[in-house]
Scaffold this motif. Structure first.
Motif, PDB file in Angstrom:
ATOM      1  N   ARG A  74      39.098  33.031  47.254  1.00 10.84           N
ATOM      2  CA  ARG A  74      38.684  32.553  45.936  1.00 10.84           C
ATOM      3  C   ARG A  74      38.914  31.057  45.797  1.00 10.84           C
ATOM      4  O   ARG A  74      38.165  30.355  45.107  1.00 10.84           O
ATOM      5  CB  ARG A  74      39.446  33.299  44.842  1.00 10.84           C
ATOM      6  N   LEU A  75      39.970  30.573  46.454  1.00 15.00           N
ATOM      7  CA  LEU A  75      40.301  29.149  46.318  1.00 15.00           C
ATOM      8  C   LEU A  75      39.516  28.275  47.296  1.00 15.00           C
ATOM      9  O   LEU A  75      39.564  27.036  47.178  1.00 15.00           O
ATOM     10  CB  LEU A  75      41.811  28.963  46.555  1.00 15.00           C
ATOM     11  N   TYR A  88      37.452  41.042  48.527  1.00 10.04           N
ATOM     12  CA  TYR A  88      37.888  41.617  47.249  1.00 10.04           C
ATOM     13  C   TYR A  88      37.842  43.147  47.320  1.00 10.04           C
ATOM     14  O   TYR A  88      38.773  43.825  46.887  1.00 10.04           O
ATOM     15  CB  TYR A  88      36.971  41.112  46.126  1.00 10.04           C
ATOM     16  N   GLU A  89      36.769  43.669  47.882  1.00 12.42           N
ATOM     17  CA  GLU A  89      36.653  45.133  47.963  1.00 12.42           C
ATOM     18  C   GLU A  89      37.709  45.733  48.902  1.00 12.42           C
ATOM     19  O   GLU A  89      38.233  46.815  48.631  1.00 12.42           O
ATOM     20  CB  GLU A  89      35.248  45.496  48.454  1.00 12.42           C
ATOM     21  N   VAL A  90      38.023  44.994  49.979  1.00 19.12           N
ATOM     22  CA  VAL A  90      39.065  45.482  50.896  1.00 19.12           C
ATOM     23  C   VAL A  90      40.409  45.527  50.189  1.00 19.12           C
ATOM     24  O   VAL A  90      41.168  46.510  50.288  1.00 19.12           O
ATOM     25  CB  VAL A  90      39.122  44.597  52.149  1.00 19.12           C
ATOM     26  N   ALA A 120      45.476  47.303  39.123  1.00 15.74           N
ATOM     27  CA  ALA A 120      44.988  46.913  37.788  1.00 15.74           C
ATOM     28  C   ALA A 120      44.735  45.411  37.712  1.00 15.74           C
ATOM     29  O   ALA A 120      43.731  44.949  37.139  1.00 15.74           O
ATOM     30  CB  ALA A 120      45.990  47.342  36.718  1.00 15.74           C
ATOM     31  N   LEU A 121      45.630  44.621  38.281  1.00 17.44           N
ATOM     32  CA  LEU A 121      45.462  43.172  38.278  1.00 17.44           C
ATOM     33  C   LEU A 121      44.258  42.763  39.117  1.00 17.44           C
ATOM     34  O   LEU A 121      43.519  41.814  38.772  1.00 17.44           O
ATOM     35  CB  LEU A 121      46.726  42.506  38.800  1.00 17.44           C
ATOM     36  N   LEU A 122      44.024  43.476  40.233  1.00 16.17           N
ATOM     37  CA  LEU A 122      42.856  43.136  41.049  1.00 16.17           C
ATOM     38  C   LEU A 122      41.560  43.434  40.310  1.00 16.17           C
ATOM     39  O   LEU A 122      40.563  42.710  40.454  1.00 16.17           O
ATOM     40  CB  LEU A 122      42.909  43.924  42.363  1.00 16.17           C
ATOM     41  N   THR A 126      40.596  37.788  37.889  1.00 15.05           N
ATOM     42  CA  THR A 126      40.675  36.417  37.379  1.00 15.05           C
ATOM     43  C   THR A 126      41.653  35.672  38.254  1.00 15.05           C
ATOM     44  O   THR A 126      42.499  36.286  38.940  1.00 15.05           O
ATOM     45  CB  THR A 126      41.155  36.400  35.918  1.00 15.05           C
ATOM     46  N   PRO A 127      41.584  34.350  38.243  1.00 10.32           N
ATOM     47  CA  PRO A 127      42.532  33.598  39.068  1.00 10.32           C
ATOM     48  C   PRO A 127      43.973  33.959  38.755  1.00 10.32           C
ATOM     49  O   PRO A 127      44.796  34.130  39.654  1.00 10.32           O
ATOM     50  CB  PRO A 127      42.225  32.145  38.736  1.00 10.32           C
TER      51      PRO A 127
END
Length: 417
Positions: A74-75, A88-90, A120-122, A126-127
């Motif tokens: 993401r960064l 992200y899906e992994v 839940a956080l994933l 969001t960053p």
């Protein structure tokens, strides 16, 4: 029919209860070993079941790597969007699949981090939530590390306890085996000693029987020889009576079915004879008998008292070439038989030893086995009396037999023999 071997016959003669006890004692070390091993391995077994067998925190480490890889993607502006979506899906798939996290409840119990919170956080994607998910996954992995260390300590403790228990089991079963082996050796030694005592008793009975058969055998041979030379019917009749008496004595003294009763555990066949007849029959040659005028009726075993008198007279004749005097009296209401010789005598300190088997006094005129006096004492005591040796007035030895009231085991009283 096939004969049963001797060891098996001996085994079957053992009482059933004793056989069961010995079998249980023989099986005790094995049973105790199994029981102690089960108890010793139980803690380690429970630890393996509760903590997992071969458990590793790789799934938790993989979750941290997946979440951090997505955070880095993401960064990174140069990261391809499709690549970022795949990461992200992994990460989400890893966090949303609790089945791959073994011992999850135990790991979460070691701290505040939760796998569900990471997922839940994933999902918020969001960053800030991704950064928080990375921190939560790192904390969960740290908890997994703590749990792994704690499990390792538990394993070491369980294995150490098991090692000590195994050593104790080996020591205890070894000690028990030693005790059982010692017990078996003691039983074997006791049985060997018992068998040796039984064989010694048998040898003693045979020796005494051999000793007591000599006189009637000699009398039988002598009477048989004289019978050939007898010229008158009266002489032949007297010698025939002597032969019959000797044969009866041989049959009685050589009864193999009663050797113990005859010579060891003396069993008396009691009647009430006139003791003058028993004592007077040894008179003749160098032997003089002094008998009371009145009959002396007393409960005795005729054959045993006859052997007492014969042995005492035979011993006296061995140790002197002079006369032997046999006296029957009732000085204190009890019959007393004395046999006196005019030999060298026996020192006072050695008299009691003369009643031991195979113990002999001063050198005699004829050889002997040293069994006569021991048998005399055995018979005298069976009659409730005893025999003693003392100095005779004027020199020589005086053997004194006092008869008492015997234990009536066989026979009839009141009927003269």
């Amino acid at each position: 029919m096939t004969p049963i071997p001797a060891p098996e016959r001996a085994f079957h003669r053992i009482p059933r209860g004793l056989r069961v006890r010995e079998v249980l004692l023989a099986a005790l070390p094995a049973v105790l070993t199994v029981a102690l091993l089960l108890l010793a391995t139980q803690p380690a077994y429970r630890t393996l079941i509760e903590r997992g067998s071969g458990w590793t925190p790789y799934a938790y480490q993989g979750l941290v790597q997946d979440v951090q890889a997505y955070q880095v993607a993401r960064l990174d502006p140069s990261q391809d969007p499709e690549e970022r979506q795949m990461r992200y899906e992994v990460a989400l798939s890893s966090a949303a699949n609790p089945a791959q996290f073994t011992m999850l409840d135990a790991v979460e119990a070691h701290g505040e981090a939760r796998l569900g919170r990471v997922a839940a956080l994933l999902r918020q994607n969001t960053p800030a939530s991704i950064a928080a998910a990375a921190r939560e996954a790192t904390s969960l992995n740290a908890q997994a590390g703590d749990f792994a260390n704690d499990t390792r300590v538990q394993y070491v403790r369980a294995l150490d306890s098991m090692r000590r228990a195994l050593l104790a089991t080996a020591g205890l079963t070894g000690l028990l085996s030693m005790l059982l082996t010692g017990r078996a050796l003691l039983l074997w030694r006791s049985e060997r000693e018992r068998r040796a005592r039984r064989e010694a008793r048998q040898r003693e009975a045979l020796s005494l029987a051999s000793h007591e058969l000599r006189r009637p055998l000699q009398s039988l041979l002598l009477a048989s020889d004289l019978l050939r030379q007898a010229e008158t019917p009266e002489a032949r009749q007297r010698l025939l009576a002597l032969i019959e008496d000797s044969a009866a004595q041989i049959a009685h003294r050589a009864d193999l079915t009663r050797l113990d009763d005859l010579y060891l555990d003396v069993t008396l066949r009691v009647t009430r004879p006139d003791l003058r007849v028993l004592v007077g029959r040894v008179a003749g040659g160098r032997v003089r008998a002094h008998l009371p005028v009145q009959p002396v009726l007393w409960p005795v075993d005729v054959n045993r008292v006859r052997q007492i008198v014969e042995n005492l007279v035979e011993n006296a004749l061995k140790y002197t070439s002079g006369p032997v005097e046999v006296t029957l009296s009732i000085p204190n209401g009890r019959p007393e038989i004395t046999v006196r010789d005019h030999g060298p005598g026996i020192p006072a300190g050695k008299r009691e030893r003369m009643f031991l088997p195979h113990e002999r006094g001063p050198r005699g005129l004829t050889p002997g086995q040293g069994l006569g006096l021991s048998l005399v004492r055995r018979y005298a005591r069976a009659h409730g009396g005893d025999v003693t040796l003392e100095d005779a007035p004027g020199g020589g030895t005086l053997a004194r037999v006092v008869l008492g009231e015997p234990l009536i085991l066989e026979g009839e009283l009141g009927r003269p023999a």
